[in-house]
Write an enzyme that holds these catalytic residues in place. Sequence first.
Site, PDB file in Angstrom:
ATOM      1  N   SER A   1      -4.125  53.051 -28.374  1.00 34.93           N
ATOM      2  CA  SER A   1      -3.358  52.224 -27.862  1.00 34.93           C
ATOM      3  C   SER A   1      -1.966  52.939 -27.817  1.00 34.93           C
ATOM      4  O   SER A   1      -2.237  53.844 -27.427  1.00 34.93           O
ATOM      5  CB  SER A   1      -2.946  51.088 -28.364  1.00 34.93           C
TER       6      SER A   1
ATOM      7  N   ARG B   1       3.498  37.005 -29.450  1.00 33.28           N
ATOM      8  CA  ARG B   1       2.678  37.293 -29.809  1.00 33.28           C
ATOM      9  C   ARG B   1       1.000  36.403 -28.508  1.00 33.28           C
ATOM     10  O   ARG B   1       0.215  36.988 -27.942  1.00 33.28           O
ATOM     11  CB  ARG B   1       2.667  36.525 -31.215  1.00 33.28           C
TER      12      ARG B   1
ATOM     13  N   ASP C   1     -11.504  46.276 -21.041  1.00 30.24           N
ATOM     14  CA  ASP C   1      -9.894  46.916 -21.436  1.00 30.24           C
ATOM     15  C   ASP C   1      -9.179  46.377 -19.864  1.00 30.24           C
ATOM     16  O   ASP C   1      -8.881  47.537 -19.426  1.00 30.24           O
ATOM     17  CB  ASP C   1      -9.372  47.942 -22.432  1.00 30.24           C
TER      18      ASP C   1
ATOM     19  N   HIS D   1      -8.336  45.324 -24.713  1.00 28.47           N
ATOM     20  CA  HIS D   1      -8.267  46.395 -25.308  1.00 28.47           C
ATOM     21  C   HIS D   1      -8.645  45.719 -26.894  1.00 28.47           C
ATOM     22  O   HIS D   1      -8.031  47.544 -27.762  1.00 28.47           O
ATOM     23  CB  HIS D   1      -6.941  45.185 -25.419  1.00 28.47           C
TER      24      HIS D   1
END
Lengths: 375, 375
Positions: free
Chosen positions: B149, B219, B316, B349
Amino acid sequence: MSFIATPEFLHFPQALPLQSGASIRDYTLAYETYGSLNAERSNAVLVCHALNASHHVAGVYAGQDKSEGWWNNMIGPGKPVDTNRFFVIGINNLGSCFGSTGPMHTNPDTGQVYGADFPVLTVEDWVNAQARLLDHLGVQQLAAVLGGSLGGMQALSWTLQYPERVRHAVVVASAPNLNAENIAFNEVARRAIVTDPDFHGGHFYQHGVVPKRGLRIARMIGHITYLSDDVMNEKFGRQLREGLTLKYSTQDIEFQIESYLRYQGDKFSEYFDANTYLLITRALDYFDPARAFGGNLSQALARATAQFLLVSFSTDWRFSPQRSREIVKALLDNRRDVSYAEIDAPHGHDAFLLDDARYLNLIRAYFERIAKEFA
Amino acid sequence: MSFIATPEFLHFPQALPLQSGASIRDYTLAYETYGSLNAERSNAVLVCHALNASHHVAGVYAGQDKSEGWWNNMIGPGKPVDTNRFFVIGINNLGSCFGSTGPMHTNPDTGQVYGADFPVLTVEDWVNAQARLLDHLGVQQLAAVLGGSLGGMQALSWTLQYPERVRHAVVVASAPNLNAENIAFNEVARRAIVTDPDFHGGHFYQHGVVPKRGLRIARMIGHITYLSDDVMNEKFGRQLREGLTLKYSTQDIEFQIESYLRYQGDKFSEYFDANTYLLITRALDYFDPARAFGGNLSQALARATAQFLLVSFSTDWRFSPQRSREIVKALLDNRRDVSYAEIDAPHGHDAFLLDDARYLNLIRAYFERIAKEFA
């Protein structure tokens, strides 16, 4: 030139029982009609709306040139749903904030503004309320019920709750229920609203404030899910808002996409009711006709007798073509008459509101077929 | 049994010039190392971290059984990146909130907590800071730089900023830059934090509060983008949290996915710094090595001389396989040595952090190949 639309309001003194077990009385529905009901009362089309829309489906209000209805490209004289042939009805759903009774109105039982105490509504409740309004208009059977997204869910639900009252259902960019990701996005938006200190537990009206921070976030999230990746990259990409130089700031706007989202959020927070946002997203979450059949959609749709047109858009990742195909399959399992079109369009979920010749022509052709039935 | 890891801290009195034109002095980097640097100093591997991670890559802290590092399945004795062979270095990035100097620390120029005044950092700045720490450790050239990432972006940037110091770059679940949708999600998260009244313009520390509402929303959005649609449906679907009966509430938890997201948001808001969130998401937004080359990634990567392994995951949608393929193509345009694997994994992901035998074996095989170069 658009035609002139005139909103009407109908008061219902009789209580409407709701799916939750609660009921609502002394409510008003705002609605509009376009075209004329024929002598046989066989040409009525109900248009159901999604989250941020209303009974003002088509036309403009007198003296307000820019007040086009939200589906003005689809509905009107000579349009795909031709109001020279069809009697089209748009109804603002209960709990919405555009004219029908909603959380910002007074609860007749308490004399206080409803706020967060407005009863939780479901798609089925909306359909029941719409059916009562149709009774008033003298429409016993609809030539068609038509809707996109959440509006498509209402159209589908019509065929299950009142199968004998619907000849055709046109369900666009919709789904048989929300998946976990759809619910997740709704929940984040709701949390943004509910945790905004200006929400005051849903009773912000008497504090003279509006939870704009939360509404902005909710709308920004919504916009991301309405657009496809492709169209976002094409429209905004990594373009900076100002020239070519980076500002190196975490809070200033740097990219065009940020500017777009903030603008959409700001605009929305000026007019949309926070409690309505909660109610409508919850109605979306709850919709699941297969639930009473252990998740078996084919069994759930066995009640439907209407003929169906399902339409989906290739880049819609909110309600993907796969979700429409689930409905198509369940209808075919019941040997229903179903047409299905998957439109290759770059615009994501938003495509159902946009001008796409193949899409508009498809709807036009389908309604021409319907018109032949009573011509 | 995991091995014991021990964090170390290195103070840098000399100012680090930043890409923005600002600089930062008197800063500290927290780091950990595992294994031993060989006599030739040829077996060092730098592991770069993403948003919510740190220098604590592997092992556990003494007396804290549950304190496994964030990539403990990947790195350690006998693991795919085998610390019996490699000298592995994890560094907490500047501006983070896990030990290195960040917004919650005191600005030596003012004697005040940095807060929102902490300088905006870029991936390139982090790489420069990491390079200084490697100098201190006596590591002139890395056997490999490895990251997933945002960590993958740092690995890629290493090959461009210090081509002569990197023999291999392993870039997992990454992208050559953020697309408009990625920036959009970052921006919504930032707006949620910045508009939280407890943010106080980024100077909340002196008010004794934390913008937890904003951090929770940020979040929750993050978690949605880390998971695939498929895995969300499989793990949560439309499951209700409590039994089979609907509560008909807009604010109570009704579905399991809501419960999961609220829990993740609450947990995160307890420990993550709001200014760090802004800084790190901005570094993500800014990363774009092709920018200085008019968007031509092939030209941008011409400087790289390392050998590459690129890995992506089929589901992803945050950094899709397509984005990894762009890097692969640009490297091949330059006739670089590139291996590429697209792992068919359901986890979205998040997959880069999870146990997937094919993925872990792939990394193992690649590092065995690297080890042969100095064995």
